[in-house]
Scaffold this motif. Structure first.
Motif, PDB file in Angstrom:
ATOM      1  N   GLY A 186       0.830  -1.210   0.000  1.00  0.00           N
ATOM      2  CA  GLY A 186       0.000   0.000   0.000  1.00  0.00           C
ATOM      3  C   GLY A 186       0.862   1.258   0.000  1.00  0.00           C
ATOM      4  O   GLY A 186       2.029   1.219   0.399  1.00  0.00           O
ATOM      5  N   LEU A 187       0.265   2.366  -0.458  1.00  0.00           N
ATOM      6  CA  LEU A 187       0.968   3.663  -0.423  1.00  0.00           C
ATOM      7  C   LEU A 187       0.022   4.730   0.111  1.00  0.00           C
ATOM      8  O   LEU A 187      -1.084   4.900  -0.416  1.00  0.00           O
ATOM      9  CB  LEU A 187       1.451   4.052  -1.831  1.00  0.00           C
ATOM     10  N   VAL A 188       0.463   5.407   1.162  1.00  0.00           N
ATOM     11  CA  VAL A 188      -0.285   6.553   1.695  1.00  0.00           C
ATOM     12  C   VAL A 188       0.593   7.774   1.484  1.00  0.00           C
ATOM     13  O   VAL A 188       1.784   7.751   1.831  1.00  0.00           O
ATOM     14  CB  VAL A 188      -0.565   6.357   3.212  1.00  0.00           C
ATOM     15  N   ASP A 189       0.049   8.830   0.865  1.00  0.00           N
ATOM     16  CA  ASP A 189       0.821  10.078   0.785  1.00  0.00           C
ATOM     17  C   ASP A 189       0.376  10.952   1.962  1.00  0.00           C
ATOM     18  O   ASP A 189      -0.826  11.144   2.178  1.00  0.00           O
ATOM     19  CB  ASP A 189       0.716  10.799  -0.563  1.00  0.00           C
ATOM     20  N   ALA A 190       1.354  11.436   2.725  1.00  0.00           N
ATOM     21  CA  ALA A 190       1.034  12.203   3.939  1.00  0.00           C
ATOM     22  C   ALA A 190       2.021  13.350   4.111  1.00  0.00           C
ATOM     23  O   ALA A 190       2.757  13.423   5.109  1.00  0.00           O
ATOM     24  CB  ALA A 190       1.058  11.285   5.156  1.00  0.00           C
ATOM     25  N   PRO A 191       2.064  14.276   3.129  1.00  0.00           N
ATOM     26  CA  PRO A 191       2.985  15.409   3.260  1.00  0.00           C
ATOM     27  C   PRO A 191       2.555  16.335   4.397  1.00  0.00           C
ATOM     28  O   PRO A 191       1.429  16.241   4.886  1.00  0.00           O
ATOM     29  CB  PRO A 191       2.878  16.102   1.905  1.00  0.00           C
ATOM     30  N   VAL A 192       3.468  17.218   4.755  1.00  0.00           N
ATOM     31  CA  VAL A 192       3.265  18.017   5.969  1.00  0.00           C
ATOM     32  C   VAL A 192       3.454  19.499   5.695  1.00  0.00           C
ATOM     33  O   VAL A 192       4.130  19.892   4.748  1.00  0.00           O
ATOM     34  CB  VAL A 192       4.260  17.581   7.063  1.00  0.00           C
ATOM     35  N   SER A 193       2.890  20.316   6.571  1.00  0.00           N
ATOM     36  CA  SER A 193       3.129  21.756   6.539  1.00  0.00           C
ATOM     37  C   SER A 193       3.367  22.227   7.970  1.00  0.00           C
ATOM     38  O   SER A 193       2.826  21.637   8.910  1.00  0.00           O
ATOM     39  CB  SER A 193       1.917  22.467   5.931  1.00  0.00           C
TER      40      SER A 193
ATOM     41  N   GLU B 162      -6.098   4.950   0.247  1.00  0.00           N
ATOM     42  CA  GLU B 162      -7.254   4.119   0.604  1.00  0.00           C
ATOM     43  C   GLU B 162      -7.545   4.293   2.090  1.00  0.00           C
ATOM     44  O   GLU B 162      -6.616   4.257   2.909  1.00  0.00           O
ATOM     45  CB  GLU B 162      -6.923   2.643   0.374  1.00  0.00           C
ATOM     46  N   THR B 163      -8.837   4.400   2.429  1.00  0.00           N
ATOM     47  CA  THR B 163      -9.202   4.623   3.837  1.00  0.00           C
ATOM     48  C   THR B 163      -8.618   3.550   4.760  1.00  0.00           C
ATOM     49  O   THR B 163      -8.093   3.862   5.839  1.00  0.00           O
ATOM     50  CB  THR B 163     -10.740   4.663   3.969  1.00  0.00           C
ATOM     51  N   ALA B 164      -8.666   2.297   4.341  1.00  0.00           N
ATOM     52  CA  ALA B 164      -8.166   1.223   5.217  1.00  0.00           C
ATOM     53  C   ALA B 164      -6.672   1.412   5.500  1.00  0.00           C
ATOM     54  O   ALA B 164      -6.223   1.219   6.636  1.00  0.00           O
ATOM     55  CB  ALA B 164      -8.420  -0.136   4.567  1.00  0.00           C
ATOM     56  N   ASP B 165      -5.926   1.805   4.481  1.00  0.00           N
ATOM     57  CA  ASP B 165      -4.482   2.029   4.680  1.00  0.00           C
ATOM     58  C   ASP B 165      -4.241   3.241   5.586  1.00  0.00           C
ATOM     59  O   ASP B 165      -3.364   3.226   6.452  1.00  0.00           O
ATOM     60  CB  ASP B 165      -3.782   2.271   3.327  1.00  0.00           C
ATOM     61  N   VAL B 166      -5.020   4.303   5.352  1.00  0.00           N
ATOM     62  CA  VAL B 166      -4.858   5.523   6.167  1.00  0.00           C
ATOM     63  C   VAL B 166      -5.115   5.194   7.637  1.00  0.00           C
ATOM     64  O   VAL B 166      -4.363   5.621   8.525  1.00  0.00           O
ATOM     65  CB  VAL B 166      -5.805   6.642   5.673  1.00  0.00           C
ATOM     66  N   GLU B 167      -6.159   4.402   7.895  1.00  0.00           N
ATOM     67  CA  GLU B 167      -6.479   4.070   9.292  1.00  0.00           C
ATOM     68  C   GLU B 167      -5.354   3.268   9.943  1.00  0.00           C
ATOM     69  O   GLU B 167      -5.101   3.396  11.127  1.00  0.00           O
ATOM     70  CB  GLU B 167      -7.829   3.337   9.390  1.00  0.00           C
TER      71      GLU B 167
ATOM     72  N   LEU C 211      -4.716  16.224  11.196  1.00  0.00           N
ATOM     73  CA  LEU C 211      -4.637  15.190  10.158  1.00  0.00           C
ATOM     74  C   LEU C 211      -5.907  15.301   9.322  1.00  0.00           C
ATOM     75  O   LEU C 211      -7.010  15.195   9.869  1.00  0.00           O
ATOM     76  CB  LEU C 211      -4.589  13.794  10.781  1.00  0.00           C
ATOM     77  N   VAL C 212      -5.763  15.524   8.020  1.00  0.00           N
ATOM     78  CA  VAL C 212      -6.952  15.568   7.157  1.00  0.00           C
ATOM     79  C   VAL C 212      -6.786  14.546   6.047  1.00  0.00           C
ATOM     80  O   VAL C 212      -5.808  14.615   5.279  1.00  0.00           O
ATOM     81  CB  VAL C 212      -7.152  16.978   6.538  1.00  0.00           C
ATOM     82  N   HIS C 213      -7.726  13.586   5.986  1.00  0.00           N
ATOM     83  CA  HIS C 213      -7.720  12.645   4.863  1.00  0.00           C
ATOM     84  C   HIS C 213      -8.401  13.340   3.693  1.00  0.00           C
ATOM     85  O   HIS C 213      -9.609  13.486   3.648  1.00  0.00           O
ATOM     86  CB  HIS C 213      -8.448  11.348   5.252  1.00  0.00           C
ATOM     87  N   VAL C 214      -7.572  13.775   2.732  1.00  0.00           N
ATOM     88  CA  VAL C 214      -8.055  14.652   1.662  1.00  0.00           C
ATOM     89  C   VAL C 214      -8.802  13.869   0.590  1.00  0.00           C
ATOM     90  O   VAL C 214      -9.810  14.340   0.040  1.00  0.00           O
ATOM     91  CB  VAL C 214      -6.852  15.402   1.025  1.00  0.00           C
TER      92      VAL C 214
END
Ligand code: NAD
Length: 295
Positions: A116-123, A141-146, A159-162
């Motif tokens: 799986g791949l989750v992109d989670a860049p930051v500011s 994917e929601t399951a991966d994000v969770e 944290l915002v799942h966009v």
């Protein structure tokens, strides 16, 4: 998700993020190309430094990347064997500011390998990396994000799942376009105020109590610009990369981008004129302070 965590990319942002995860009691295997970064990481409790990135990839369930850009990420995944080294069922969390189109393509290719791949860049910059109060924008994917939410919660305040894969990287590039625009406008306005005979510090005070207020006027003008320090920890080259990402995304999806073109050109001109390695706040040296003094 429980399981072994790997962390690659121990620079201005990655090192304090690694330190925060370790301080929360998480055991982490870390790697960076830079020897001094590996030595600093090895000094942290709960951190073991891997000998190579492939050794680290083979042993991790969640591989966090905090690398400069998509060129580096793609090369590691597909040319240096990281994608093949990962076990099916594992997850990559790309927290650097990569290109959303590359991220989408990587998510598809990795899915075929069961990864799986989750992109989670930051500011929020180095300051908020240190205080673990980053803004984290997430795609995937929601399951991966969770599965990685609790790890991300140790690093950020928001944290915002966009949306789907690549959405985090898309909104990050667009956010930095907005931020770079505010900084460019602020620098030009401060330089103009100074030429008119107004103290730039007083001009900035007025912006901060008026409608011109923005992240630059609030957090960067006094802290990094007017005092001549130019050391926020976010490189000008990285801001230019983010602007090019935003512009090429807008072009690819046929969105209007006249102002993004103009803003990117200004920042690229500053990058070529300033010394290599300049901080992004040195934009003020280019359009502001030095320009105001050179006639
Ligand atoms: P940095 O240049 O300080 O750190 C990057 C690290 O990656 C370096 O330690 C480098 O040695 C390592 N690296 C590069 N190639 C590698 C490879 N092939 N294998 C292993 N390690 C490798 O950059 P940074 O400022 O920490 O930024 C990292 C990412 O976060 C970038 O995408 C940037 O745009 C983004 N970002 C930075 C800031 C900031 O304020 N600095 C804020 C938000 C987002």
């Amino acid at each position: 998700m429980s399981g072994a965590i790997g962390f690659v990319g121990l620079g201005q942002m990655g090192m304090p993020m690694l330190a925060n995860l370790a301080a929360k009691g998480r055991t982490i295997r870390a790697f960076d190309l830079s020897e001094p970064a590996r030595v600093s990481a090895a000094a942290l409790d709960n951190v073991q430094v891997a000998g190579t990135i492939l050794e680290l990839a083979r042993e991790t369930d969640v591989l966090i990347l905090m690398l400069p850009d998509s060129t580096v990420v793609d090369r590691l995944l597909w040319n240096e064997g990281v994608a093949d080294a990962l076990r099916p069922g594992s997850l990559i969390v790309d927290m650097g500011s990569s290109h959303p189109m590359n991220t989408r393509a990587n998510a598809r290719r990795l899915a075929a390998l069961g990864v799986g791949l989750v992109d989670a860049p930051v500011s929020g910059g180095v300051k908020r990396a240190v205080s673990a109060t980053l803004s984290i924008m997430i795609g995937g994917e929601t399951a991966d994000v969770e599965k990685v939410r609790s790890i991300l919660s140790d690093l950020g305040a928001t944290l915002v799942h966009v949306g789907a894969s690549g959405s985090g990287h898309a909104i990050k590039a667009l956010n930095n376009f907005v931020s770079a625009s505010g900084m460019a406008a602020t620098c030009e306005a401060l330089a103009a105020a100074e030429r008119f005979g107004i103290d730039p510090s007083i001009a900035n005070q007025v912006f901060n109590s008026s409608t011109g207020k923005n992240n630059t006027t609030e957090n960067k003008v006094e802290a990094f610009m007017l005092n001549g320090r130019f050391d926020s920890g976010f490189a000008m080259s990285l801001m230019c990369k983010d602007l090019r990402t935003a512009r090429s995304l807008m072009q690819a999806i046929d969105a209007k981008h006249a102002f993004a073109d103009c803003c990117t050109r200004l920042w690229e001109a500053a990058e070529s004129a300033l010394p290599r390695g300049a901080d992004h706040t040195a934009l003020y040296r280019y359009v502001g302070r030095d320009a105001a003094n050179d006639d």
